[in-house]
Design an enzyme around this catalytic site. Structure first.
Site, PDB file in Angstrom:
ATOM      1  N   GLU C  29       0.843  -1.191   0.000  1.00  0.00           N
ATOM      2  CA  GLU C  29       0.000   0.000   0.000  1.00  0.00           C
ATOM      3  C   GLU C  29       0.883   1.248   0.000  1.00  0.00           C
ATOM      4  O   GLU C  29       1.753   1.381   0.855  1.00  0.00           O
ATOM      5  CB  GLU C  29      -0.911  -0.010   1.234  1.00  0.00           C
ATOM      6  CG  GLU C  29      -1.882  -1.187   1.219  1.00  0.00           C
ATOM      7  CD  GLU C  29      -2.379  -1.593   2.603  1.00  0.00           C
ATOM      8  OE1 GLU C  29      -2.120  -0.865   3.575  1.00  0.00           O
ATOM      9  OE2 GLU C  29      -3.018  -2.663   2.709  1.00  0.00           O
ATOM     10  N   ALA C  59      -5.604  -4.261   1.015  1.00  0.00           N
ATOM     11  CA  ALA C  59      -5.995  -5.515   1.649  1.00  0.00           C
ATOM     12  C   ALA C  59      -4.760  -6.378   1.802  1.00  0.00           C
ATOM     13  O   ALA C  59      -4.160  -6.813   0.820  1.00  0.00           O
ATOM     14  CB  ALA C  59      -7.055  -6.237   0.815  1.00  0.00           C
ATOM     15  N   GLU C  60      -4.389  -6.630   3.032  1.00  0.00           N
ATOM     16  CA  GLU C  60      -3.136  -7.322   3.302  1.00  0.00           C
ATOM     17  C   GLU C  60      -3.179  -8.788   2.882  1.00  0.00           C
ATOM     18  O   GLU C  60      -2.176  -9.339   2.422  1.00  0.00           O
ATOM     19  CB  GLU C  60      -2.769  -7.188   4.776  1.00  0.00           C
ATOM     20  CG  GLU C  60      -2.288  -5.786   5.183  1.00  0.00           C
ATOM     21  CD  GLU C  60      -3.393  -4.753   5.271  1.00  0.00           C
ATOM     22  OE1 GLU C  60      -4.569  -5.153   5.244  1.00  0.00           O
ATOM     23  OE2 GLU C  60      -3.086  -3.555   5.368  1.00  0.00           O
ATOM     24  N   GLN C  82       2.261  -2.018   5.914  1.00  0.00           N
ATOM     25  CA  GLN C  82       2.500  -0.611   6.248  1.00  0.00           C
ATOM     26  C   GLN C  82       2.923  -0.408   7.700  1.00  0.00           C
ATOM     27  O   GLN C  82       3.840   0.373   7.976  1.00  0.00           O
ATOM     28  CB  GLN C  82       1.246   0.197   5.925  1.00  0.00           C
ATOM     29  CG  GLN C  82       1.520   1.667   5.768  1.00  0.00           C
ATOM     30  CD  GLN C  82       0.400   2.355   5.010  1.00  0.00           C
ATOM     31  OE1 GLN C  82      -0.667   2.601   5.541  1.00  0.00           O
ATOM     32  NE2 GLN C  82       0.645   2.669   3.744  1.00  0.00           N
ATOM     33  N   PHE C  83       2.251  -1.117   8.606  1.00  0.00           N
ATOM     34  CA  PHE C  83       2.621  -1.080  10.025  1.00  0.00           C
ATOM     35  C   PHE C  83       2.413  -2.477  10.591  1.00  0.00           C
ATOM     36  O   PHE C  83       1.520  -3.216  10.142  1.00  0.00           O
ATOM     37  CB  PHE C  83       1.741  -0.100  10.810  1.00  0.00           C
ATOM     38  CG  PHE C  83       2.107   1.342  10.638  1.00  0.00           C
ATOM     39  CD1 PHE C  83       3.001   1.962  11.505  1.00  0.00           C
ATOM     40  CD2 PHE C  83       1.550   2.094   9.614  1.00  0.00           C
ATOM     41  CE1 PHE C  83       3.323   3.303  11.356  1.00  0.00           C
ATOM     42  CE2 PHE C  83       1.882   3.431   9.460  1.00  0.00           C
ATOM     43  CZ  PHE C  83       2.771   4.039  10.323  1.00  0.00           C
ATOM     44  N   ASP C  84       3.209  -2.796  11.615  1.00  0.00           N
ATOM     45  CA  ASP C  84       3.109  -4.072  12.320  1.00  0.00           C
ATOM     46  C   ASP C  84       1.687  -4.526  12.605  1.00  0.00           C
ATOM     47  O   ASP C  84       1.327  -5.672  12.409  1.00  0.00           O
ATOM     48  CB  ASP C  84       3.891  -3.956  13.635  1.00  0.00           C
ATOM     49  CG  ASP C  84       3.808  -2.548  14.219  1.00  0.00           C
ATOM     50  OD1 ASP C  84       2.686  -2.066  14.486  1.00  0.00           O
ATOM     51  OD2 ASP C  84       4.867  -1.910  14.378  1.00  0.00           O
ATOM     52  N   PHE C  86      -0.947  -4.131  11.115  1.00  0.00           N
ATOM     53  CA  PHE C  86      -1.816  -4.413   9.972  1.00  0.00           C
ATOM     54  C   PHE C  86      -1.409  -5.675   9.216  1.00  0.00           C
ATOM     55  O   PHE C  86      -1.863  -5.919   8.099  1.00  0.00           O
ATOM     56  CB  PHE C  86      -1.854  -3.208   9.036  1.00  0.00           C
ATOM     57  CG  PHE C  86      -2.221  -1.941   9.759  1.00  0.00           C
ATOM     58  CD1 PHE C  86      -3.229  -1.947  10.713  1.00  0.00           C
ATOM     59  CD2 PHE C  86      -1.550  -0.743   9.512  1.00  0.00           C
ATOM     60  CE1 PHE C  86      -3.566  -0.797  11.416  1.00  0.00           C
ATOM     61  CE2 PHE C  86      -1.877   0.406  10.220  1.00  0.00           C
ATOM     62  CZ  PHE C  86      -2.885   0.389  11.168  1.00  0.00           C
ATOM     63  N   PRO C  89      -4.508  -9.241   9.044  1.00  0.00           N
ATOM     64  CA  PRO C  89      -5.427  -9.726   8.004  1.00  0.00           C
ATOM     65  C   PRO C  89      -4.746 -10.689   7.028  1.00  0.00           C
ATOM     66  O   PRO C  89      -5.415 -11.457   6.353  1.00  0.00           O
ATOM     67  CB  PRO C  89      -5.869  -8.437   7.288  1.00  0.00           C
ATOM     68  CG  PRO C  89      -5.683  -7.350   8.291  1.00  0.00           C
ATOM     69  CD  PRO C  89      -4.473  -7.759   9.090  1.00  0.00           C
ATOM     70  N   HIS C 129      -0.012   0.795  15.723  1.00  0.00           N
ATOM     71  CA  HIS C 129       1.142   1.273  14.964  1.00  0.00           C
ATOM     72  C   HIS C 129       2.462   1.015  15.692  1.00  0.00           C
ATOM     73  O   HIS C 129       3.490   1.527  15.277  1.00  0.00           O
ATOM     74  CB  HIS C 129       1.024   2.765  14.674  1.00  0.00           C
ATOM     75  CG  HIS C 129      -0.045   3.119  13.680  1.00  0.00           C
ATOM     76  ND1 HIS C 129      -1.372   3.083  13.981  1.00  0.00           N
ATOM     77  CD2 HIS C 129       0.029   3.501  12.378  1.00  0.00           C
ATOM     78  CE1 HIS C 129      -2.081   3.452  12.916  1.00  0.00           C
ATOM     79  NE2 HIS C 129      -1.262   3.700  11.924  1.00  0.00           N
TER      80      HIS C 129
HETATM   81  C1  LIG Z   1      -5.672  -3.152   7.892  1.00  0.00           C
HETATM   82  C2  LIG Z   1      -5.031  -1.828   7.691  1.00  0.00           C
HETATM   83  N1  LIG Z   1      -4.120  -1.672   6.725  1.00  0.00           N
HETATM   84  C3  LIG Z   1      -3.505  -0.491   6.539  1.00  0.00           C
HETATM   85  C4  LIG Z   1      -3.804   0.580   7.330  1.00  0.00           C
HETATM   86  C5  LIG Z   1      -3.074   1.918   7.130  1.00  0.00           C
HETATM   87  N2  LIG Z   1      -4.012   2.903   6.623  1.00  0.00           N
HETATM   88  C6  LIG Z   1      -4.615   3.806   7.436  1.00  0.00           C
HETATM   89  S1  LIG Z   1      -5.733   4.748   6.631  1.00  0.00           S
HETATM   90  C7  LIG Z   1      -5.397   3.984   5.160  1.00  0.00           C
HETATM   91  C8  LIG Z   1      -6.150   4.391   3.931  1.00  0.00           C
HETATM   92  C9  LIG Z   1      -7.622   4.255   4.109  1.00  0.00           C
HETATM   93  O1  LIG Z   1      -8.286   4.693   2.969  1.00  0.00           O
HETATM   94  P1  LIG Z   1      -9.861   4.816   2.922  1.00  0.00           P
HETATM   95  O2  LIG Z   1     -10.484   3.518   3.330  1.00  0.00           O
HETATM   96  O3  LIG Z   1     -10.220   5.341   1.599  1.00  0.00           O
HETATM   97  O4  LIG Z   1     -10.254   5.865   4.067  1.00  0.00           O
HETATM   98  P2  LIG Z   1      -9.799   7.406   4.178  1.00  0.00           P
HETATM   99  O5  LIG Z   1      -8.564   7.447   4.995  1.00  0.00           O
HETATM  100  O6  LIG Z   1      -9.630   7.927   2.801  1.00  0.00           O
HETATM  101  O7  LIG Z   1     -10.923   8.079   4.910  1.00  0.00           O
HETATM  102  C10 LIG Z   1      -4.420   3.017   5.313  1.00  0.00           C
HETATM  103  C11 LIG Z   1      -3.877   2.188   4.228  1.00  0.00           C
HETATM  104  C12 LIG Z   1      -4.759   0.383   8.336  1.00  0.00           C
HETATM  105  N3  LIG Z   1      -5.123   1.375   9.171  1.00  0.00           N
HETATM  106  N4  LIG Z   1      -5.364  -0.814   8.492  1.00  0.00           N
END
Ligand SMILES: Cc1ncc(C[n+]2csc(CCOP(=O)(O)OP(=O)(O)O)c2C)c(N)n1
Ligand SMILES: Cc1ncc(C[n+]2csc(CCOP(=O)(O)OP(=O)(O)O)c2C)c(N)n1
Ligand SMILES: [Mg+2]
Ligand SMILES: [Mg+2]
Lengths: 386, 327, 327, 386
Positions: C29, C59-60, C82-84, C86, C89, C129
């Site tokens: 991601e 999606a991990e 991206q972070f531990d 996450f 999944p 995180h």
């Molecule tokens: C399972 C998981 N993977 C990665 C992340 C890191 N992360 C935080 S917000 C984000 C993007 C989310 O995008 P969206 O669903 O469009 O929501 P928005 O932030 O745009 O409101 C990511 C990848 C996370 N929080 N949870």
């Protein structure tokens, strides 16, 4: 790119007609809209809602205050008072419209960005700041306010919402105006997560009273919508057996109307609906993010013209539903609220380190007790100088 | 007193829990009409209805994720994971949500969820059906983890797990499902031996053997065999894997000076290491030999026709006892 | 010789790997245009194209699951989580597929996949995180697990992890991303210190301290402080968490008679227990005190404003050293 | 049921018209069919395939042999020679039709039930029996036969298939008749898993050359289709941006035609297709299962009338494409193959225990080496008597 082009074909590539269907990116007008960007009221056959001037001013007030508090939080982060902040800038209409559409008995499951919905639920706006300041992990009582904790793991809360909605049905709390409904918030990026699609399966199979409210703000951090889908997101619902609808996410009236109807359908036993609120994240993903790395200024400017607050103000002015006194007083009120928020953030105490051992288990654990005691004794050795 | 198999004892315990509290739900794949692939929920949907014994869609993350929502709503879901190897799709919901919500909410939310997992090998199954994933959960703060080893415990422990407000991962030794024992169903679970406590199940002064789940019987068999050779094994059923209740182990090791820990899970990072570390710290001067571990090897669970070699058995326990004495 | 931050060293290592082998892919991601939230993949998509540095859907499980298919096809995917917090999944795909496919296919399939995970706390982040999930993977047969602690290692280890045919979970100490060190980029990774080996990073004869990832610096700081008080700490960077390379630790403990293991992860079921158990078994008669562990507490990672208290630091390492001597 | 009825409303309950759409369970005729249950050949506008008599006899032969080998495996399990067996009884047409539609260069990712596809890929039918006997975990070389290992974790293989398909595109192996394609097999139950839906997202976003072949055999162990969906499964695809089609899964000609077209579309760069093969699991889920606990005999009987082999035989007879000599010889051949299989199973050696330490890591591990050596020494102590 010479090789492997196939994998990166744009959605507009030439295909057999059966494959073309639904692949075109629809124009922005393919959504429910009640208020145009220039502030004109338009009709929609399915969403015929009348708003009194009072209600309109109320929604406007929410929008302005929610934006102001959000800006204050961003400023607090810049000054080092918050660790991070996830701004809702640009998404006020989606949040206030849906948030106000909730009835008292309804339950909401937010992500980390639903400060506007939280505000509509009557929760003290200081609450989420504890999480972002790093003094706690969410301070309010989800059951008292019918607003769950913020959920950071993308998509996880959609299943919680669906389970909660199953519980409503089991409690016999569907089928009348007093019925309860649930709203699950998530982003465009979240639609790719397995959990969100499993929530669709569950909600459909159990016909649960849950509304899936997707704020499509066009980005998941740096990734544009095209990394998650090549068809409009609201179309996802049909394949799971329930209706999907796209609404102008910058139109607070339309967001209200569409959400209200979906929630009422749900509470009356009609099952789930997916709402895609088509909007735009005007700011960075969070204060840690630098969007200039992945999107161009002109795109942001184009969306500025669709600002949710501006358009409602135009409408209020044109219809004389509000005058300069109202706008001026509101600005003062917002400034006062923001100032008060700031002061309270600055005086938020740091947690006592030993409190970190609390609430690991409802019934406690001797291991934790022992670790707390040992650590307390250890800390005391510093009290006397080390 | 009734003579019940371990599987039937859990079934009766679940039935009692459903009777005692209208908020208790059973959910999982095939738990309804079929009564579960091991028949642990046999007859429950018939008697308590489809609203309380729920056949779910086929998705483990969905099972745990919706159970969380139901728990927030006030229910007490008991989720069945069909086999140990199929809990991983739900890992995120368990580790990041079930385990942490009470903490994150500073105590405002309670998730009285039980996650039942038939675990371990020895039934001649194909891959993914014989895993021992307990250490993954015991390393996760916010979860309590228990394993039953006999019908009487199974009957009370499942009820206690459902009654506590803590989220509990409940491991069931699947290869012992068909073993019988006496169960006094007239004893209320609140009067029974406590859930989060280990228990000495055989006295002996020569060496201590700690085990849990399916390996308790193996340890007891080893004790019987050792007794014939004149060696008295003290066998401790750990029962609670998180928190570990090591008081009885410390007490025992102070007497015996020797400890063997037995589990099916891989050695590297298994609970045996944790027990060894803590016992050594606590009983450093009592130990005559290092704590020895009899465990599965650090390999994926092998094909069924070699599982008897993979799994710790009576001989390997006795071998470890011998090695301990040889130190 | 160049002075690089740890983050930049990984970036350079990835770049080298992309140059060396056209089959190497980066996926995750925000790894493309953005260069990752920590900028570890900065500039790589620009230089190697969208085909080789792939921004994936969010999606991990999908990231790891498709990486498996790509690996079967002959690619060498390097996946960024991206972070531990996450990675969960994707747990099923990692534990049931990545870890087991080589074994299940009796060696016919190879999955040269690297799963990069920035881990640990200390950066003032919100929940999920700052996790330290390494024990979950080290307990899983079929995965190799490593953690780097300094720029020079980071540069070579990431290349070695990509070059080996074993699947590797590669832990990066995120709070050390900005720390600088000398890196000799002219040394081929095949000539560098081997990947699956621990290393003595400071000599000393009084007590051994074993650590990995972010805690190596903490241990070294403690050693510096201890030296001022006249105590010589031998610090060992474990580097490889599965398999553990404990030879150097055994050797050291036979000299010092004392061992302290340090990690951020919770104590219960953490790798410290495994190290303690094996060292005690191997060096039973050399130990003057039990192996002591300095770890995170058995609680969910707390709010950022108390993380400094949660995390092992110099003082807590020295406290353990004192306790070891006080035994 | 008085309370909570809403959660269990049958799909036919009264609803607003927008919600009705797609909720009706379609009649069985809403699928592509080229051969009716009574063996009549029908035309379909989109799937106009001619089969030579040779080809028809070939497909028939496959069906008969695949069923016979499957029955033999079931018998072997009953006699204790296999630990468990997952029979494909009733699904022969879906497997042979799709399996024969694969071109040589195509890659398949099966579940645990695709013995028919495995046979079509030219793999020795003894191969999967090792897994079910417990002597190994899958014996063939996936890359040599272009047929991956059986995957037991529900849905996981759909992502592997999609990743492999991404690799095909990267290799530039799409866009021509020589292009490669992938087929991912899974069941109706699997459609509820997050992984399967994530695979849909990926395949769509990367326009990967993968065909999702869902054998809807109406059950996931004991759970009927209604526990997974309230709309036909093939409709799931549209919401992800690619076509879905339902085919009569008991019609080998239709399964062949539909799969062939989807694979060819994929290899030509047209991206993914979801095929729902509407069929029925005639036997138990596995030999460990007792389907009388959850389904009634009349249901099974109704499906007997749609038997995939019977209908092709009727057609072959009616068109004189095959005569009794052919059928007789085929029966003998099948019996011979089954007998040979049985003999080879009985003589399969048990693995050497020390082999369990092999192949944990491609580059080995000192820890494993040490454990092997220690265990070997331990085993030797028994050699001398214990
Ligand atoms: C399972 C998981 N993977 C990665 C992340 C890191 N992360 C935080 S917000 C984000 C993007 C989310 O995008 P969206 O669903 O469009 O929501 P928005 O932030 O745009 O409101 C990511 C990848 C996370 N929080 N949870
Ligand atoms: C992740 C996972 N959960 C549960 C199981 C146990 N299980 C094996 S087969 C099966 C039903 C599968 O149904 P379906 O997808 O329709 O395929 P079918 O067996 O009918 O061919 C279940 C629940 C599993 N193998 N994997
Ligand atoms: Mg977004
Ligand atoms: Mg099925």
């Amino acid at each position: 790119m010479s090789k492997g082009d196939g994998a990166r074909q744009p959605a507009t590539a030439n295909r057999s007609s059966a494959r073309d269907e639904g692949r075109r990116k629809p124009p922005d007008t393919e959504f429910v809209q009640l208020l145009t960007p220039d502030g004109s009221r338009v009709e929609h056959p399915d969403y015929d809602v009348d708003f009194t001037d009072d209600e309109l001013r109320g929604l406007y007030r929410d929008l302005v205050i929610v934006r102001k508090l959000d800006a204050e939080a961003t400023a607090l982060q810049r000054q080092g008072e918050l660790g991070i902040w996830a701004s809702l800038l640009g998404q006020e209409a989606a949040q206030v419209g849906s948030g106000r559409a909730l009835r008292k008995q309804d339950m909401a499951f937010p992500t980390y960005r639903e400060h506007g919905v939280l505000y509509c639920r009557g929760i003290d706006p200081i609450m989420p700041l504890g999480l972002f300041r790093g003094v706690d992990q969410g301070g309010w009582d989800p059951n008292q306010h019918k607003f769950n904790m913020y959920t950071i793991v993308i998509g996880a809360q959609t299943l919680h919402a669906t389970g909660y909605a199953m519980g409503i049905a089991m409690d016999g709390k569907v089928g009348s105006d007093d019925g309860e409904a649930v709203i699950a918030y998530f982003g465009d990026g979240a639609t790719s997560q397995g959990d969100v699609n499993e929530a669709f399966v569950w909600a459909s199979v159990f016909n649960s009273p849950v509304v899936f409210f997707c704020q499509n703000n066009q980005y998941a951090i740096s990734e544009p919508l095209e990394r998650q889908t090549r068809v409009p997101l609201y179309q996802r619902a049909a394949g799971f057996g329930f209706p999907g609808v796209r609404v102008d996410g910058n139109d607070v009236l339309a967001c209200y109307a569409v959400t209200r109807k979906a929630l009422d359908d749900a509470r009356h036993g009609q099952g789930p609906t997916l709402i895609e609120a088509y909007t735009y994240r005007m700011g960075a993903h969070t204060t840690s993010d630098d969007p200039t790395r992945y999107r161009i200024a002109s795109e942001v400017e184009a969306w500025q013209a669709k600002d949710p607050i501006k358009r409602l103000r135009s409408y209020l002015e044109r219809t004389h539903a509000a005058d300069d006194t109202f706008f001026g007083a509101l600005e003062d009120e917002a400034a006062r609220e923001a100032g008060a928020l700031r002061e309270r953030v600055l005086s938020m105490p740091n947690p006592d380190p030993l409190e970190m051992f609390d609430h690991v288990y409802p019934t406690g654990s001797p291991e934790i007790d022992e670790q707390r005691e040992t650590f307390a004794r250890y800390l005391e050795t510093f009290a006397g100088g080390h | 007193m009734a003579t019940l198999t371990l599987g039937k004892a859990i079934n009766e315990g679940l039935r009692k829990a459903l009777e005692d509290d209208a908020k208790v739900l059973i959910m999982g794949e095939d738990v309804g009409k079929l009564g579960g692939v091991f028949r642990i929920t046999d007859g429950l949907q018939k008697d308590f209805g489809e609203e309380r014994v729920i056949d779910t869609p086929l998705a483990e993350s969905g099972i745990i994720g919706t159970a969380i929502g139901l728990a927030i709503r006030g229910y007490r879901p008991v989720c069945e994971i069909q086999f140990d190897g199929f809990v991983y799709p739900a890992y995120d919901q368990i580790v990041s949500q079930v385990a942490k919500m009470h903490y994150r909410s500073r105590g405002k939310l309670r998730l009285p969820i039980v996650i039942r997992i038939p675990f371990g090998g020895g039934i001649g199954a194909v891959e993914h059906h014989s895993e021992s994933p307990e250490a993954y959960f015991a390393h996760t703060a916010g979860l309590k983890v228990v394993a039953c080893s006999n019908p009487a415990d199974a009957y009370s422990m499942i009820q206690q797990a459902i009654a506590t407000d803590d989220p509990v991962v409940f491991f069931e030794p699947k290869r012992r499902y068909w073993e019988k024992g006496e169960v006094d169903t007239s004893v209320a679970h609140s009067e029974a031996y406590p859930l989060f406590a280990s228990r000495v199940v055989r006295r002996g002064n020569d060496v201590t053997v700690a085990a849990y789940g399916p390996m308790v019987k193996t340890a007891l068999d080893a004790a019987t065999a050792a007794a014939e050779e004149g060696r008295q094994l003290e066998v401790i059923d750990l029962r609670s894997l998180s928190p570990l209740d090591l008081g009885p182990v410390f007490e025992s090791v102070r007497r015996t000076g020797r400890l063997v820990v037995v589990h099916e899970a891989a050695r590297a990072g298994g609970l045996g290491g944790e027990v060894a570390a803590r016992v050594t710290e606590e009983c450093f001067y009592s130990l005559e030999a290092p704590v020895l571990r009899v465990t599965g090897f650090d390999i994926p669970y092998p094909a069924a026709r070699v599982e008897e070699e993979f799994l710790p058995d009576l001989d390997r326990v006795l071998d470890a006892v011998d090695r301990s004495f040889g130190w």
